[in-house]
Scaffold this active site. Sequence first.
Site, mmCIF file in Angstrom:
data_model
loop_
_atom_site.group_PDB
_atom_site.id
_atom_site.type_symbol
_atom_site.label_atom_id
_atom_site.label_comp_id
_atom_site.label_asym_id
_atom_site.label_seq_id
_atom_site.Cartn_x
_atom_site.Cartn_y
_atom_site.Cartn_z
ATOM 1 N N ASN A 1 4.388 6.416 -4.698
ATOM 2 C CA ASN A 1 5.794 6.862 -4.679
ATOM 3 C C ASN A 1 6.797 5.784 -5.068
ATOM 4 O OD1 ASN A 1 5.218 5.559 -2.226
ATOM 5 N ND2 ASN A 1 6.794 6.697 -1.142
ATOM 6 N N CYS B 1 8.249 7.477 2.598
ATOM 7 C CA CYS B 1 7.738 7.319 3.957
ATOM 8 C C CYS B 1 8.858 7.363 4.987
ATOM 9 C CB CYS B 1 6.972 6.009 4.073
ATOM 10 S SG CYS B 1 7.956 4.585 3.558
HETATM 11 P P1 NAD Z 1 -3.076 7.095 -0.090
HETATM 12 O O1 NAD Z 1 -3.423 6.600 1.268
HETATM 13 O O2 NAD Z 1 -3.755 8.289 -0.601
HETATM 14 O O3 NAD Z 1 -3.327 5.951 -1.160
HETATM 15 C C1 NAD Z 1 -2.693 4.693 -1.079
HETATM 16 C C2 NAD Z 1 -3.506 3.683 -1.859
HETATM 17 O O4 NAD Z 1 -4.745 3.456 -1.191
HETATM 18 C C3 NAD Z 1 -3.864 4.133 -3.261
HETATM 19 O O5 NAD Z 1 -3.792 3.014 -4.124
HETATM 20 C C4 NAD Z 1 -5.302 4.575 -3.114
HETATM 21 O O6 NAD Z 1 -6.005 4.486 -4.338
HETATM 22 C C5 NAD Z 1 -5.801 3.547 -2.118
HETATM 23 N N1 NAD Z 1 -7.029 3.870 -1.368
HETATM 24 C C6 NAD Z 1 -7.538 5.046 -1.081
HETATM 25 N N2 NAD Z 1 -8.690 4.910 -0.362
HETATM 26 C C7 NAD Z 1 -8.898 3.600 -0.194
HETATM 27 C C8 NAD Z 1 -9.886 2.811 0.472
HETATM 28 N N3 NAD Z 1 -10.952 3.346 1.086
HETATM 29 N N4 NAD Z 1 -9.740 1.461 0.473
HETATM 30 C C9 NAD Z 1 -8.690 0.890 -0.129
HETATM 31 N N5 NAD Z 1 -7.738 1.592 -0.790
HETATM 32 C C10 NAD Z 1 -7.829 2.932 -0.811
HETATM 33 O O7 NAD Z 1 -1.485 7.284 -0.094
HETATM 34 P P2 NAD Z 1 -0.568 7.884 -1.257
HETATM 35 O O8 NAD Z 1 -0.765 9.354 -1.298
HETATM 36 O O9 NAD Z 1 -0.710 7.085 -2.505
HETATM 37 O O10 NAD Z 1 0.886 7.542 -0.673
HETATM 38 C C11 NAD Z 1 1.554 8.360 0.234
HETATM 39 C C12 NAD Z 1 1.486 7.794 1.631
HETATM 40 O O11 NAD Z 1 1.983 6.452 1.636
HETATM 41 C C13 NAD Z 1 2.382 8.552 2.597
HETATM 42 O O12 NAD Z 1 1.706 8.750 3.801
HETATM 43 C C14 NAD Z 1 3.575 7.624 2.783
HETATM 44 O O13 NAD Z 1 4.273 7.807 3.990
HETATM 45 C C15 NAD Z 1 2.922 6.278 2.695
HETATM 46 N N6 NAD Z 1 3.900 5.238 2.354
HETATM 47 C C16 NAD Z 1 4.259 4.357 3.338
HETATM 48 C C17 NAD Z 1 5.222 3.395 3.072
HETATM 49 C C18 NAD Z 1 5.656 2.421 4.144
HETATM 50 O O14 NAD Z 1 6.253 1.401 3.808
HETATM 51 N N7 NAD Z 1 5.380 2.686 5.410
HETATM 52 C C19 NAD Z 1 5.793 3.305 1.801
HETATM 53 C C20 NAD Z 1 5.392 4.203 0.827
HETATM 54 C C21 NAD Z 1 4.429 5.178 1.108
#
Ligand code: NAD
Length: 480
Positions: free
Chosen positions: A155, A287
């Site tokens: 995002n 988020c």
């Molecule tokens: P996601 O958890 O699906 O993926 C995030 C990242 O993790 C991606 O790069 C993905 O390829 C990677 N990933 C997936 N499985 C993994 C594993 N086993 N080991 C290591 N990496 C792995 O999340 P998304 O759909 O890309 O993003 C949305 C989520 O992110 C929402 O829940 C949102 O709230 C959160 N978010 C949090 C913040 C914050 O600062 N708190 C900021 C932005 C987004």
Amino acid sequence: MNIAEQQTLGHWINGEWLSSQDRGTFTVHNPVDDSAFAEVAEGSAAEINMAVEAAHESFQSYRNTSVNDREAWLARAAALLEERRGEFVDLLIDEAGSTFTKAQFETGKAVSFIRAAIGMVRRVSGETLPSDYPGRLSLTWREPRGVVAVITPFNVPLIKASRLCANALATGSTVVLLPSEHTPVIALKFAQLLNYAGFPPGTVNVVAGNGYKIGDSLVTHPLVKSVTFTGSTVVGKHIQELCAKGNKHVTLELGGKNPLVILDDASLQDAVQGAVRGMFMHQGQACISSSRIYVQKGIYPKFIEIYKGAVAKLGRGELRDPDTIIGPIISDRQRERIRRHISDAQEKGAEVLVGGDWDGNRCEPTVLLNVSEDMECFAEETFGPVVSVYVIDDLDQALAAANNSRYGLSSAIYTSDINAALRYAKSVEAGMVHINGPSITDEAHVPFGGVGDSGFGREGTEADIDALTELKWVTVQMNS
Ligand code: NAD
């Protein structure tokens, strides 16, 4: 611009573009219409290993670079990003489905995060301590952890890559960045920009691919000393377990279900503005968006009337039109969850005040009333333009409702009563609280992060000096 027509992008490892060993690639789609946007090398554990080894090798000399050089490279990176802002705005629109306004905001923030990191370079310091033993000089200094794994979501791909790479580089560590499979091009182009700015090859490496398949090989790699993850709570908890087993430092920035409270004495205009901006930026894929709004009963009817009108007229035109606020949802997986949350709520008796329908990959901004605990959207993060509005009697009820959540990221309250505002700020279970301002806000130096299922640790220039360095205690016994 369609990058796919120009080239297939490789991984960025040791300052060079590299194909995958098996020559495999995957297609990145433009979320507006799911057309092919780029073809990118698909990484495996082999490329992860190459990237980590490059980062480790580079760390041996990078950790000893002068603070002058690091400051100059960061300053050049900020200037280059500002110069090439248009190119990154285009990428954020075409690869991440951002509106022009969000892309402008994100590129501006990224420049500011890199600039703020310049100030970290000279603050990686220690102290001299008193000692139990006569003649003993006792001191501490901070050492960079080494190779940092940076894992980012779709995002805000540039905000996350810029902040986390710049802060790691400022404190003397090197990076392997695993970007979301939906937005690898932004990360790859940003890493190349850092190289143009002067950072030596191997200091920032990017492996493109599917995190679900290759993430574990990065997190568990023995040369990775620290992990900073931003993404969903479920993946974050899995990474936390892996880090605990490997005894690695980890920072987690996870999901949110952020409450916004509006009391009777609030400025209605400000509250509506905060509830619109705080919820619908990047079509709710943030988020820190305010997806639960609690409005006190006296102001509720007027708020609902004005909010409904404001939400209904949010712009849904061309993404490059500055009046457009609502863009597409990134992927089928995300779209399905949003559709499910809306239909589940409707089936169980929620009222759709406005929205609820789709136009292609865009979900109308949707306001739900009469949402109850048995509905999925009550407690779960929708991560789309869907908000639930509740009526509350008083501050105590608002607090109880706000805290009835496993998440605790951001939170906001609108009121002219400073005592009520501070009582809320003190009692709400959240890492961040904003009084008379929206829940969506961030600055480079603040401790950004959440409690409960929203995260572990904080990020930001101050927090990252702690998170990205290790304290060492050193003594010198002086001759008498
Ligand atoms: P996601 O958890 O699906 O993926 C995030 C990242 O993790 C991606 O790069 C993905 O390829 C990677 N990933 C997936 N499985 C993994 C594993 N086993 N080991 C290591 N990496 C792995 O999340 P998304 O759909 O890309 O993003 C949305 C989520 O992110 C929402 O829940 C949102 O709230 C959160 N978010 C949090 C913040 C914050 O600062 N708190 C900021 C932005 C987004």
